[in-house]
Design an enzyme around this catalytic site. Sequence first.
Site, PDB file in Angstrom:
ATOM      1  N   ASP A 164     -13.942  -9.069  10.001  1.00  0.00           N
ATOM      2  CA  ASP A 164     -14.943 -10.045   9.542  1.00  0.00           C
ATOM      3  C   ASP A 164     -16.233  -9.342   9.143  1.00  0.00           C
ATOM      4  OD1 ASP A 164     -16.527 -12.131   8.913  1.00  0.00           O
ATOM      5  OD2 ASP A 164     -16.054 -13.331  10.689  1.00  0.00           O
ATOM      6  N   TRP A 190       0.823  -1.209   0.000  1.00  0.00           N
ATOM      7  CA  TRP A 190       0.000   0.000   0.000  1.00  0.00           C
ATOM      8  C   TRP A 190       0.857   1.259   0.000  1.00  0.00           C
ATOM      9  CZ3 TRP A 190      -4.355  -0.003  -1.966  1.00  0.00           C
ATOM     10  CH2 TRP A 190      -5.341   0.948  -1.665  1.00  0.00           C
ATOM     11  N   HIS A 213     -11.213 -10.229  -4.258  1.00  0.00           N
ATOM     12  CA  HIS A 213     -10.377 -11.266  -4.900  1.00  0.00           C
ATOM     13  C   HIS A 213     -10.139 -12.480  -3.993  1.00  0.00           C
ATOM     14  CE1 HIS A 213      -5.990 -10.020  -3.613  1.00  0.00           C
ATOM     15  NE2 HIS A 213      -6.800 -10.040  -2.583  1.00  0.00           N
TER      16      HIS A 213
END
Length: 299
Positions: free
Chosen positions: A190, A165, A209
């Site tokens: 979650d 990042w 993904h």
Amino acid sequence: MSSTEDLDYPQILFQYNNGFLVSKIMFTTCELGVFDLLLESEGPLSSDAIAEHLGTSVSGMERLLDACVGLKLLEVEMKSEGAFYRNTELSNLYLTKSSPKSQYHNLMYYSKTVYLCWHYLTDAVRDGKNQYERAFGVSSKDLFGALYRSEEEMIKFMYGLNAIWSICGRDVIAAFDLSPFTVIYDLGGDFFKDPIPEADLYILARILHDWADDKCMQLLAKIHKACKPGGGVLLVETLLNEDKTGPLEAQLYSMNMLVQAEGKERTPTEYRKLLAAAGFREIQVKKTGKLYDAILGRK
Ligand code: ASE
């Protein structure tokens, strides 16, 4: 004219064959702290001095350093006393722990986790599922349980993603004008179980993904429900070409999702379909030309 005269097939073959040797040399040099030592030392160091500082064998270190010179990760200077090594610019910028753009944690995640899963690539293709059970003895029933096997493992993964990042974040955020969105929520943890707070924009960076289409749909529908009218969702992913002929990086990552997760890399059309099915519209796709691309959908 036949193309065999233009292409050096053996060279391509050997380069592919040796790809993982290159990865391992970079991981090991990083792990041993060679780049950090050379950053902190006053000037270039001999292999003896480096081996002594880092507590390794001289015979092993000599060869490792020379291989790094071959990879342009180090530079060597021959003096009358022997060879002296220093970092290249690439190593100083990306391979030292203290650099703001350090990829150290990403490399260590690849070395300690990704590499072990890839040992079972053949099994992954046979089974069509990730290889945590074979690689680490953990059940692959719950992807969160497998990816975040322990607190330590989860932190290593997060540090690794953060490192990427630090290089790629800017390009993705610049892809769209996000100024109309005031409350922005970057989804992690979650999100299947936890409630999703109300916001103008939800960022799903490298989330979809990891998951099969049904889970993606479930998550996007949940986000659509929580999203303010006029708000949106920003997907950050590596896009495959529509015909899946490339880019190679996206194809490699898609294989990684097979061995390590439950998802795959997708084409713009595949992401458009998922977003549209969840109720998002005005879907825009921006290829950045860098590692990560961006897709914006509006409620
Ligand atoms: C995920 C990202 C990664 C799941 C598993 C992963 C990475 C390595 N393993 O969401 C970092 C980025 N690399 C890839 C292959 O996406």
